[in-house]
Design a protein around this motif. Structure first.
Motif, short mmCIF file in Angstrom:
data_model
loop_
_atom_site.label_atom_id
_atom_site.label_comp_id
_atom_site.label_asym_id
_atom_site.label_seq_id
_atom_site.Cartn_x
_atom_site.Cartn_y
_atom_site.Cartn_z
N UNK A 1 0.86 -1.19 0.00
CA UNK A 1 0.00 0.00 0.00
C UNK A 1 0.90 1.24 0.00
N UNK A 2 0.36 2.36 -0.46
CA UNK A 2 1.12 3.61 -0.48
C UNK A 2 1.65 3.96 0.91
N UNK A 3 0.93 3.57 1.95
CA UNK A 3 1.38 3.87 3.31
C UNK A 3 2.67 3.13 3.65
N UNK A 4 2.90 1.96 3.04
CA UNK A 4 4.18 1.27 3.24
C UNK A 4 5.32 2.10 2.68
N UNK A 5 5.10 2.71 1.50
CA UNK A 5 6.13 3.58 0.92
C UNK A 5 6.37 4.79 1.82
N UNK A 6 5.29 5.34 2.38
CA UNK A 6 5.43 6.45 3.31
C UNK A 6 6.21 6.03 4.55
N UNK A 7 5.96 4.82 5.03
CA UNK A 7 6.69 4.31 6.17
C UNK A 7 8.17 4.12 5.88
N UNK A 8 8.47 3.74 4.65
CA UNK A 8 9.87 3.58 4.23
C UNK A 8 10.58 4.93 4.13
N UNK A 9 9.86 5.94 3.61
CA UNK A 9 10.51 7.18 3.19
C UNK A 9 10.35 8.36 4.14
N UNK A 10 9.32 8.37 5.00
CA UNK A 10 9.00 9.59 5.72
C UNK A 10 9.49 9.62 7.15
N UNK A 11 9.83 8.48 7.70
CA UNK A 11 10.21 8.44 9.11
C UNK A 11 9.04 8.51 10.06
N UNK A 12 7.83 8.21 9.58
CA UNK A 12 6.65 8.25 10.45
C UNK A 12 6.74 7.25 11.58
N UNK A 13 7.49 6.16 11.37
CA UNK A 13 7.75 5.15 12.39
C UNK A 13 9.26 5.09 12.61
N UNK A 14 9.71 4.97 13.85
CA UNK A 14 11.16 4.98 14.11
C UNK A 14 11.88 3.86 13.36
N UNK A 15 13.01 4.21 12.76
CA UNK A 15 13.86 3.22 12.09
C UNK A 15 14.73 2.51 13.13
N UNK B 1 -0.60 6.01 17.66
CA UNK B 1 0.42 5.30 18.43
C UNK B 1 0.51 3.83 18.01
N UNK B 2 -0.64 3.15 17.93
CA UNK B 2 -0.64 1.71 17.65
C UNK B 2 -0.19 1.41 16.23
N UNK B 3 -0.42 2.35 15.29
CA UNK B 3 -0.01 2.12 13.91
C UNK B 3 1.44 2.52 13.65
N UNK B 4 1.89 3.63 14.28
CA UNK B 4 3.13 4.24 13.82
C UNK B 4 4.21 4.46 14.88
N UNK B 5 3.92 4.25 16.16
CA UNK B 5 4.94 4.53 17.18
C UNK B 5 6.03 3.47 17.22
N UNK B 6 5.75 2.28 16.65
CA UNK B 6 6.79 1.26 16.54
C UNK B 6 6.75 0.18 17.60
N UNK B 7 5.85 0.32 18.58
CA UNK B 7 5.76 -0.70 19.61
C UNK B 7 4.40 -1.38 19.56
N UNK B 8 4.25 -2.45 20.32
CA UNK B 8 2.99 -3.16 20.40
C UNK B 8 2.06 -2.51 21.43
#
Length: 364
Positions: free
Chosen positions: A40-54, A108-115
């Motif tokens: 999904x486009x959101x996966x590309x955003x997750x790869x490129x935008x830093x919305x979730x901690x690397x 938080x649950x989608x993008x903070x990086x933790x469970x």
């Protein structure tokens, strides 16, 4: 347990499939063997935008088979076929009111990086935490997800196909069927005929809309839209979309959906509404400037953002599968399958528009 997972290490880098360690599911969690996952486009955003901690293990349209369940899980059991959808807390006001896509903890649950419990399940082989994405990280051989994000599905349907129902297809179809709920013979225009837009289009046909107008810049996608239920198609490169829509429905359309996130297109999607019409925004967008009196308030128009089709996944995804089984929601026409090792090519094909919905086959 040892798994393989597709990880983005930093902004803009290609995803790399690497070895990792996955913890056992906790009481509220489910261990799923991933069979396939949509991109999904959101996966590309997750790869490129830093919305979730690397580093972040990506993927959020997973489908697979339950391997193990936590002690508190009651809705699935080992051997069940499942789709993984968005996580939600299940306890806040919006969740309890039947709108889990608007969960107070959604970001938080989608993008903070933790469970859910704010700890991690995925770790590198040298014991560094890897962020989870959308509560699932489904570009992995196995995933641990909270029970709220797990949807049991019919075993008689090809599981390889079903992952995109967890996000993209659910978003488009749900916006029409759950949120807009168009009256029979009402009119709708959809800007953008990717996976989300075409899903909305198929849903508009199910709902009995009269004019279902598709707008895009790619003729091949408009041809697909025509095959899936569009009554009229407009290439906005060669035709003024606003003029063309108002020629079809002179008073303006009842509903419009923007899936592009392009500011100028969003403005058009409001302009073409009739007085009191409703505009649903689904694309990831930046700033848009309105004259509130002239563009919106003066004609009582509504401009609303909609997340995940305002769906309750455990109820809505099985409905979409039943529509598919009856031939009314043929989402299989939108997909192309890729091998796990070709994941970066799949991202590239999605980005250039040559493929509407790539699906990565992960299980052998």
């Amino acid at each position: 347990m040892k798994i393989k997972t597709a990880v983005a290490q930093s902004k803009g880098e290609d995803i790399k499939i690497q070895d990792a360690i996955l913890d056992e599911p906790k009481a509220n969690e489910v261990l799923v063997k991933i069979v396939a996952s949509g991109i999904c486009h959101t996966d590309a955003a997750g790869r490129d935008s830093g919305m979730t901690p690397y580093p972040v293990a990506l993927g959020h349209e997973g489908a697979g088979i339950v391997e193990k369940i936590g002690s508190s899980v009651t809705t699935v059991r080992p051997g069940d076929h499942v789709v993984l959808s968005f996580p939600y807390c299940g306890h806040c006001q919006n969740c309890l009111n039947g709108h889990p896509a608007n969960c107070f903890r959604s970001g938080e649950l989608c993008f903070a990086g933790h469970n859910y419990d704010r700890t991690h399940r995925i770790h590198s082989t040298d014991d560094q935490d890897i962020s989870v994405f959308f509560g699932q990280s489904s570009f992995s051989t196995y995933s641990v997800a909270d029970e709220h994000g797990v949807v049991k599905v019919d075993k008689n349907v090809d599981l390889n196909l079903l992952g995109p129902l967890g996000c993209g297809f659910q978003t488009g179809a749900g916006t029409v069927l759950n949120f807009l709920k168009p009256e029979f013979a009402s009119n709708i225009v959809i800007f953008g005929t990717g996976a989300v837009g075409l899903s909305a289009m198929m849903a508009a046909k199910i709902a009995g809309c009269d004019h279902i107008i598709a707008v895009d810049i790619h003729d091949n996608r408009l041809d697909m839209a025509k095959n899936l239920g569009a009554t009229e198609t407009i290439n906005s490169v060669t035709t003024d979309a606003v003029d063309a829509i108002k020629a079809i429905v002179p008073g303006g359309v009842d509903y419009s959906i923007d899936t592009t996130g392009v500011s100028s297109v969003i403005k058009q999607s409001v302009t073409v509404l009739k007085p009191s019409g409703v505009n649903a925004l689904l694309g990831i967008a930046g700033d848009v400037t309105y004259n509130i009196m002239n563009d919106i308030m003066g004609e009582s128009k509504q401009v609303v953002g909609v997340i995940e089709g305002d769906a309750i996944p455990q109820l809505f995804i099985p409905k979409l599968i039943r529509f598919y089984q009856k031939g009314e929601f043929p989402f299989d026409k939108l997909v192309r399958f890729y091998k796990y090792e070709d994941i970066n090519q799949a991202f590239a094909d999605s980005a250039d528009g040559s493929v509407i919905k790539p699906i990565i086959k992960i299980a052998e």
